[in-house]
Design an enzyme around this catalytic site. Structure first.
Site, PDB file in Angstrom:
ATOM      1  N   ARG A 181      35.606  46.138  14.323  1.00  0.00           N
ATOM      2  CA  ARG A 181      36.539  45.018  14.537  1.00  0.00           C
ATOM      3  C   ARG A 181      36.961  44.414  13.194  1.00  0.00           C
ATOM      4  O   ARG A 181      38.119  44.047  13.004  1.00  0.00           O
ATOM      5  CB  ARG A 181      35.905  43.954  15.443  1.00  0.00           C
ATOM      6  CG  ARG A 181      36.870  42.823  15.797  1.00  0.00           C
ATOM      7  CD  ARG A 181      36.318  41.888  16.860  1.00  0.00           C
ATOM      8  NE  ARG A 181      35.190  41.106  16.362  1.00  0.00           N
ATOM      9  CZ  ARG A 181      34.519  40.217  17.095  1.00  0.00           C
ATOM     10  NH1 ARG A 181      34.866  39.999  18.363  1.00  0.00           N
ATOM     11  NH2 ARG A 181      33.519  39.545  16.589  1.00  0.00           N
ATOM     12  N   LYS A 194      40.322  38.539  13.781  1.00  0.00           N
ATOM     13  CA  LYS A 194      39.314  37.506  13.522  1.00  0.00           C
ATOM     14  C   LYS A 194      39.492  37.058  12.068  1.00  0.00           C
ATOM     15  O   LYS A 194      38.813  37.535  11.159  1.00  0.00           O
ATOM     16  CB  LYS A 194      37.909  38.048  13.805  1.00  0.00           C
ATOM     17  CG  LYS A 194      36.891  36.951  14.067  1.00  0.00           C
ATOM     18  CD  LYS A 194      35.647  37.499  14.714  1.00  0.00           C
ATOM     19  CE  LYS A 194      34.498  36.521  14.637  1.00  0.00           C
ATOM     20  NZ  LYS A 194      34.710  35.257  15.322  1.00  0.00           N
ATOM     21  N   GLU A 199      41.266  31.444  26.210  1.00  0.00           N
ATOM     22  CA  GLU A 199      39.811  31.529  25.998  1.00  0.00           C
ATOM     23  C   GLU A 199      39.340  30.121  25.667  1.00  0.00           C
ATOM     24  O   GLU A 199      40.025  29.152  25.980  1.00  0.00           O
ATOM     25  CB  GLU A 199      39.485  32.520  24.869  1.00  0.00           C
ATOM     26  CG  GLU A 199      40.152  32.167  23.545  1.00  0.00           C
ATOM     27  CD  GLU A 199      39.753  33.062  22.376  1.00  0.00           C
ATOM     28  OE1 GLU A 199      38.786  33.829  22.478  1.00  0.00           O
ATOM     29  OE2 GLU A 199      40.415  32.955  21.322  1.00  0.00           O
TER      30      GLU A 199
HETATM   31  N1  PXG Z   1      36.795  33.673  20.715  1.00  0.00           N
HETATM   32  C1  PXG Z   1      36.865  33.160  19.469  1.00  0.00           C
HETATM   33  C2  PXG Z   1      38.084  32.450  19.039  1.00  0.00           C
HETATM   34  C3  PXG Z   1      35.779  33.322  18.599  1.00  0.00           C
HETATM   35  O1  PXG Z   1      35.853  32.856  17.355  1.00  0.00           O
HETATM   36  C4  PXG Z   1      34.587  34.500  20.363  1.00  0.00           C
HETATM   37  C5  PXG Z   1      35.701  34.323  21.168  1.00  0.00           C
HETATM   38  C6  PXG Z   1      33.427  35.289  20.892  1.00  0.00           C
HETATM   39  O2  PXG Z   1      33.414  36.583  20.293  1.00  0.00           O
HETATM   40  P1  PXG Z   1      32.069  37.412  20.069  1.00  0.00           P
HETATM   41  O3  PXG Z   1      32.504  38.655  19.379  1.00  0.00           O
HETATM   42  O4  PXG Z   1      31.165  36.550  19.222  1.00  0.00           O
HETATM   43  O5  PXG Z   1      31.490  37.661  21.407  1.00  0.00           O
HETATM   44  C7  PXG Z   1      34.616  34.006  19.042  1.00  0.00           C
HETATM   45  C8  PXG Z   1      33.474  34.173  18.089  1.00  0.00           C
HETATM   46  C9  PXG Z   1      29.836  29.930  15.630  1.00  0.00           C
HETATM   47  C10 PXG Z   1      31.046  30.746  15.567  1.00  0.00           C
HETATM   48  O6  PXG Z   1      29.172  29.803  14.589  1.00  0.00           O
HETATM   49  C11 PXG Z   1      31.433  31.480  16.675  1.00  0.00           C
HETATM   50  C12 PXG Z   1      32.577  32.251  16.639  1.00  0.00           C
HETATM   51  C13 PXG Z   1      33.333  32.245  15.488  1.00  0.00           C
HETATM   52  C14 PXG Z   1      32.948  31.492  14.409  1.00  0.00           C
HETATM   53  C15 PXG Z   1      31.790  30.742  14.435  1.00  0.00           C
HETATM   54  O7  PXG Z   1      29.526  29.413  16.720  1.00  0.00           O
HETATM   55  N2  PXG Z   1      32.888  32.918  17.802  1.00  0.00           N
END
Ligand code: PXG
Length: 290
Positions: A50, A149, A182
């Site tokens: 990713r 991301k 989301e």
């Molecule tokens: N949507 C967004 C916008 C995100 O940033 C997710 C969904 C979940 O994706 P994953 O791959 O983790 O299942 C994310 C990711 C934190 C933190 O420290 C969490 C994210 C990004 C930055 C910081 O809680 N989430």
């Protein structure tokens, strides 16, 4: 703490980035949030893939192979002697001049931080989260793909500020068409009449690694999950809602916009996914110590 930065490990005090780095000046870069459980990095290959896809979308050249980036993550865990970790892997456009033109940045900056994990208190999982819908909408896909991301998180942070003001734990973010995208940093799943639905990436969601894990687990849990556009109404009348993310794992929602979701207690399907995901994360992944 040892932090990887462009091929070397530095102490926390010495791991420093230039004020001319375009990651800082323009949010020009990409990142991953990854976790390790019991000595194994969960879905490392998927996270690195990713990262490379995000980088390709913004024409950012990562001067390492996929295998080398995976090794950076594993070695950072080893250097810090971590079996359970929260890992932040970041690639920025690198150092340039004050102009925003990426062509002036000859070399990407890569760093990796691994810290001990702060687990959410168990009562969060039992009680569930309180959500509101953010007034801040998702940036249209035609302007910025939600699949990237990137280091530009102001859209999500503006939503989170609304949550802080309202005393909400997370936010529903809708797209400009009014469909649910989301949450600010989590994906969303909605159960109604024995079926689970999640918004498609094209509605403005990130292709979450945890989201994909839950979809992979669905046959074994014994329920079907499909992608479809959802409105706030669909969420208000849901039987169960749960969120997914690397940090949160799988977490129930008890309230949205003042409406109690389902019974207001954790639903049976949410509980099954929490358990199945915990089992999966604690029994698979790339070994840190050989
Ligand atoms: N949507 C967004 C916008 C995100 O940033 C997710 C969904 C979940 O994706 P994953 O791959 O983790 O299942 C994310 C990711 C934190 C933190 O420290 C969490 C994210 C990004 C930055 C910081 O809680 N989430």
């Amino acid at each position: 703490m040892k932090i990887y930065l462009d091929g070397k490990f530095y102490s926390r005090e010495d791991a420093k980035i230039s004020v001319f780095d375009h990651g800082l000046l323009y949010g020009d870069g990409v990142f991953e949030g990854i976790r390790a459980y019991s000595g194994r990095v969960y879905r490392l290959k998927e996270h690195v893939d990713r990262l490379f896809d995000s980088a390709k979308a913004i024409m950012l050249n990562i001067p390492l192979t996929h295998a080398e980036v995976e090794e950076v993550v594993l070695e950072t865990c080893r250097q810090n002697d971590l079996k359970d970790a929260y890992i932040r892997l970041v690639v920025t456009r690198g150092v340039g001049d004050l102009g925003l033109n990426p062509n002036k940045c000859p070399k990407a900056t890569i760093f990796c931080i691994a810290t001990g994990i702060t687990i959410y208190p168990e009562e969060v999982y039992e009680k569930g989260l309180k959500l509101i819908t953010a007034a801040t909408q998702r940036i249209p896909q035609s302007s910025l793909s939600s699949a990237i991301k990137s280091l530009n998180y102001l859209n999500q942070i503006l939503a989170r500020l609304e949550g802080n003001l309202a005393g909400a734990d997370e936010l529903i973010v809708i797209n400009h068409e009014g469909y649910v995208a989301e949450c600010s940093a989590d994906n969303i799943f909605v159960l109604k009449n024995g079926k689970i639905t999640t918004p498609p990436i094209s509605a403005g969601a990130l292709g979450g690694i945890t989201r994909q894990s839950v979809m992979d687990l669905a046959p074994e849990v014994g329920i079907t999950i499909s992608e479809a556009n959802l409105t706030r109404y669909d969420l208000w009348v849901a039987d169960e809602i749960f969120l997914t993310g690397t940090a949160a794992e799988v977490v129930p929602v008890r309230e949205l916009d003042g409406r109690v979701i389902g019974s207001g207690k954790m639903g049976p399907w949410t509980r099954k996914f929490i358990e199945a995901y915990r089992k999966l994360t604690r029994s698979t992944g790339a070994p840190i110590f050989k």
